[in-house]
Design an enzyme around this catalytic site. Structure first.
Site, mmCIF file in Angstrom:
data_model
loop_
_atom_site.group_PDB
_atom_site.id
_atom_site.type_symbol
_atom_site.label_atom_id
_atom_site.label_comp_id
_atom_site.label_asym_id
_atom_site.label_seq_id
_atom_site.Cartn_x
_atom_site.Cartn_y
_atom_site.Cartn_z
ATOM 1 N N SER A 1 -34.509 -7.875 -30.922
ATOM 2 C CA SER A 1 -33.795 -7.256 -32.034
ATOM 3 C C SER A 1 -34.263 -5.814 -32.162
ATOM 4 C CB SER A 1 -34.056 -8.017 -33.334
ATOM 5 O OG SER A 1 -33.326 -7.457 -34.398
ATOM 6 N N HIS B 1 -27.974 -0.803 -33.961
ATOM 7 C CA HIS B 1 -28.566 -2.139 -33.975
ATOM 8 C C HIS B 1 -28.155 -2.873 -32.708
ATOM 9 C CE1 HIS B 1 -27.645 -6.498 -34.931
ATOM 10 N NE2 HIS B 1 -28.947 -6.479 -35.075
ATOM 11 N N VAL C 1 -29.920 -9.578 -28.993
ATOM 12 C CA VAL C 1 -29.501 -10.600 -28.028
ATOM 13 C C VAL C 1 -30.477 -11.762 -28.156
ATOM 14 C CG1 VAL C 1 -28.243 -9.177 -26.370
ATOM 15 C CG2 VAL C 1 -30.721 -9.319 -26.204
ATOM 16 N N ARG D 1 -42.371 -13.553 -39.132
ATOM 17 C CA ARG D 1 -43.282 -12.481 -39.526
ATOM 18 C C ARG D 1 -42.505 -11.443 -40.342
ATOM 19 N NH1 ARG D 1 -45.930 -7.833 -36.999
ATOM 20 N NH2 ARG D 1 -48.131 -7.829 -37.577
#
Length: 309
Positions: free
Chosen positions: A101, A115, A118, A269
């Site tokens: 990301s 942005h 995948v 996280r």
């Protein structure tokens, strides 16, 4: 999703996806460092429930005010609610997910935010065969619109999908326009690109290849735009507009984005999940750009459903 019988990706196939994603993270960071001139920090982390990831982040760069390129490979014994909202039959299934990301917030207001995501997902119900799919896409969020940037971006999105069928770009562009839409404001987040999810229609090898092609077309799609705009002269008016429009990015990610919700619900996280937030942002009450201004043209010519290629 297609019915693929009892096919289940092997350990070797899963490792191939992981290896590709790690390579994509590395190559994207290298390309973005070449534009900024600064270095991304590297932060490796583990997740108590299983798995972990690598966060690559730059803040206060010469070109990129804040940007992150995250890799994660996490797993759990029970699917989070956000992952089963559209697939209730998978409630309670064990799962693993991996992906890259990326979000870039450039300093220059004329350089767009972007942005990329995948990902690969496997769910294993207590009774039944594993279910797997690929997802992802890339989209562009300009603060000032340029036709040549939009055409180039969408040309790369189309080129990524053309080898797999003439219709995929049209379908995935429409899905992107539909997904990255702020329903509470009735406006798109940006000019779109391509977006797909729950995809396994081509079988493992070709579905994996399609995901790779989208990932591989990100740098050729974004870097020429970033390099073209990063040194454009600007003043306080342009900076003020950029900070105001960044508020829309925050609103979408915190209100509508399924990926953000999945990360938080799966005890991911938090620092890595929220690296997509811009470093500075501004809200103003009922701000409306004056007709004839570049800010107004963003709304009338770019934040609309439009065929760019």
């Amino acid at each position: 999703m297609s019915d693929l019988g009892d096919f289940s990706p092997s350990v070797g196939e899963i490792e191939r996806v992981r290896s590709y994603l790690l390579g994509l993270q590395s190559s994207a960071v290298t390309a973005l460092e070449s534009s900024d001139g600064g270095a991304f920090l590297r932060d490796e982390w583990t997740r108590p429930e299983g798995g972990g990831g690598i966060s690559r982040l730059i803040e206060h760069g010469a070109v990129i005010e804040r940007g992150g390129v995250n890799f994660s490979h996490v797993m759990g014994s029970k699917m989070p609610p956000s992952a089963t909202a559209q697939r209730p039959e998978l409630a309670g299934a064990s799962w693993q997910a991996m992906g890259v990301s990326l979000v870039m917030h450039p300093r220059n207001p004329f350089a767009p935010t972007t942005h990329l995501n995948v990902r690969f997902f496997i769910a294993t119900p207590a009774h039944g065969d594993p279910v797997w799919w690929f997802g992802g896409g890339m989209d562009l969020t300009p603060y000032y619109g340029f036709d040549d940037d939009a055409i180039h971006w969408h040309s790369q999105a189309r080129a990524a999908l053309l080898p797999f069928g003439d219709d995929y770009y049209r379908k995935f562009k429409a899905h992107c326009d539909q997904y990255f839409f702020l329903k509470h404001r009735n406006e798109p987040r940006g000019i779109g690109g391509t977006f797909f999810d729950d995809f396994n229609a081509l079988g493992f090898e070709q579905s994996f290849a399609l995901m790779q092609s989208v990932g591989d077309h990100f740098v050729p799609g974004y870097l020429p735009i970033l390099n073209r705009r990063k040194d454009s002269p600007y003043g306080e008016n342009e900076r003020d507009w950029q900070l105001y429009r960044r508020g829309r990015y925050v609103e979408f990610n915190l209100v509508w984005d399924r990926g953000t919700l999945f990360g938080l619900q799966s005890n991911g996280r938090t620092e890595a999940i929220l690296m997509s937030m811009p470093p500075e942002v501004r809200w103003q009450y009922m701000r409306t750009p004056a007709p004839g201004t570049p800010e107004h043209r963003l709304h009338t010519d770019f934040l609309v459903a439009r065929d760019w290629v």
